[in-house]
Design a protein around this motif. Structure first.
Motif, short mmCIF file in Angstrom:
data_model
loop_
_atom_site.label_atom_id
_atom_site.label_comp_id
_atom_site.label_asym_id
_atom_site.label_seq_id
_atom_site.Cartn_x
_atom_site.Cartn_y
_atom_site.Cartn_z
N TRP A 275 49.41 -58.37 19.76
CA TRP A 275 49.95 -58.25 21.12
C TRP A 275 49.00 -57.41 21.97
N PRO A 276 48.83 -57.78 23.25
CA PRO A 276 49.20 -59.07 23.84
C PRO A 276 48.24 -60.16 23.40
N SER A 277 48.72 -61.39 23.41
CA SER A 277 47.93 -62.48 22.85
C SER A 277 46.70 -62.78 23.70
N ASN A 278 46.82 -62.71 25.02
CA ASN A 278 45.70 -63.00 25.91
C ASN A 278 45.36 -61.76 26.71
N PRO A 308 51.32 -70.67 22.80
CA PRO A 308 51.37 -70.85 24.25
C PRO A 308 52.72 -70.42 24.82
N GLY A 309 52.68 -69.67 25.90
CA GLY A 309 53.89 -69.22 26.56
C GLY A 309 54.41 -67.89 26.09
N SER A 310 53.91 -67.38 24.96
CA SER A 310 54.35 -66.09 24.44
C SER A 310 53.25 -65.06 24.58
N ASP A 311 53.65 -63.81 24.74
CA ASP A 311 52.66 -62.73 24.80
C ASP A 311 52.36 -62.17 23.41
#
Length: 324
Positions: A275-278, A308-311
């Motif tokens: 976390w965070p993914s991006n 995709p769509g998740s942090d």
């Protein structure tokens, strides 16, 4: 003719800056090494221990090059102590070949139900997942997952779906029996007995309240302490999910010391962030999603990947449950 070398005067301002860096570094190191949770700001700082370690060592070496011996030696020695605590996570531990039931478990924080449900189910199928632990599971997300076919591959479930970020769930290809394995908390933490061929396991989808909320870290500390210890007389236990804690936080290390193993740490992937993914430079990525297994369980592999769509990044662990 006699000449004398005139030494350049030391910059008092540079020394003062190095002193401030050393003071901040040693303070952060002591908080980590002494296991002090303290305020939410101290807890957030502790989560950055791997970064603090590298920066402290570099500044310490720079101070030595500038002949600020006391500052340089202090920071370098403290940095070496931190390295001894952090670096082993990047190296796999020796482990025997497991004999028993192989299990593939995936855990994913679904970010208040807005993660890509089709992608989650696709990965469940592609990776041949046996047990899926989910956090922040909403009623809408349950419908999206079933529409994508989750109920066909993992038909057994213990879902506590709620709006927002408080829901939780477990889905399995093996029969499940719901278990209450944690005391009531701020967020739901679904628990179940998984009826495996051979020896059963108990699984908890972990999600304590984050420690950095304005109310303070007390709920996080209490909920981490409320997670079940390994059961020496019953089923083997696996705790999987978003712990909101790194391996540098004392609450998590105390839990592990009761008889668990961090799966990623076991196979040398304990420094891979979840976390965070991006994330860019801020906030710095940290490792707060974990799979803890009873120390009798043999961990084979760990994989971490974006959803995709998740942090949060998902964590997939393959392990072997020993026979009775």
């Amino acid at each position: 003719m006699v000449t004398t070398e005139v030494k350049a005067p030391r910059s008092g301002f540079a020394t003062f800056l190095l002193f401030l860096c050393a003071l901040a570094f040693v303070t952060a190191a002591l908080v980590r090494l002494l296991g002090i949770d303290g305020t939410r700001y101290m807890i957030a700082t502790t989560s950055l221990t791997p970064y603090i370690t590298v920066v402290g060592l570099l500044i310490g070496l720079f101070a030595l090059m500038r002949r600020r011996w006391v500052i340089g030696l202090t920071m370098t020695l403290v940095g070496i102590v931190l390295v001894a605590n952090v670096a082993p996570r990047a190296f796999s531990d020796a482990r025997p070949n497991g004999v028993g039931q192989q299990v593939r478990l995936m855990t994913s924080n679904l970010l208040v139900g807005i993660a890509d449900a089709e992608f989650v189910v696709q990965e469940v199928k592609r990776r041949d997942i046996d047990v899926l632990a989910m956090q922040e599971l909403t009623p809408d997300m349950v419908r999206d997952l079933d529409r994508a076919g989750l109920n066909q591959v993992l038909p057994n479930r213990v879902f506590i779906a709620e709006p927002g970020g408080s829901g939780s769930g477990l889905a399995s290809r093996y029969p499940l029996q719901q278990r209450t394995l944690t005391p009531p908390g701020s967020l739901q933490q679904a628990g179940a007995m998984v009826d495996l061929p051979g020896r059963d396991i108990e699984v908890v989808s972990v999600h304590p309240l984050p420690p950095v909320v304005t109310a303070g870290p007390e709920a996080w500390q209490r909920e981490l302490a409320g997670l079940p210890a390994p059961d020496s007389t019953g089923a083997l236990r696996v705790l999987a999910g978003d712990f909101n804690a790194t391996l540098d936080h004392v609450g998590l290390t105390r839990l592990i010391n009761k008889g668990y193993v961090d799966a990623a740490d076991q196979v040398g992937k304990g420094l891979i962030h979840t976390w965070p993914s991006n994330s860019g430079f801020w906030p710095p990525p940290v490792t707060i999603d974990h799979v803890l297994v009873d120390s009798k369980i043999i961990v084979d592999t760990v994989d971490v990947f974006d959803v995709p769509g998740s942090d949060h990044r998902a964590v997939v662990t393959q392990f072997v449950v020993p026979r009775l």
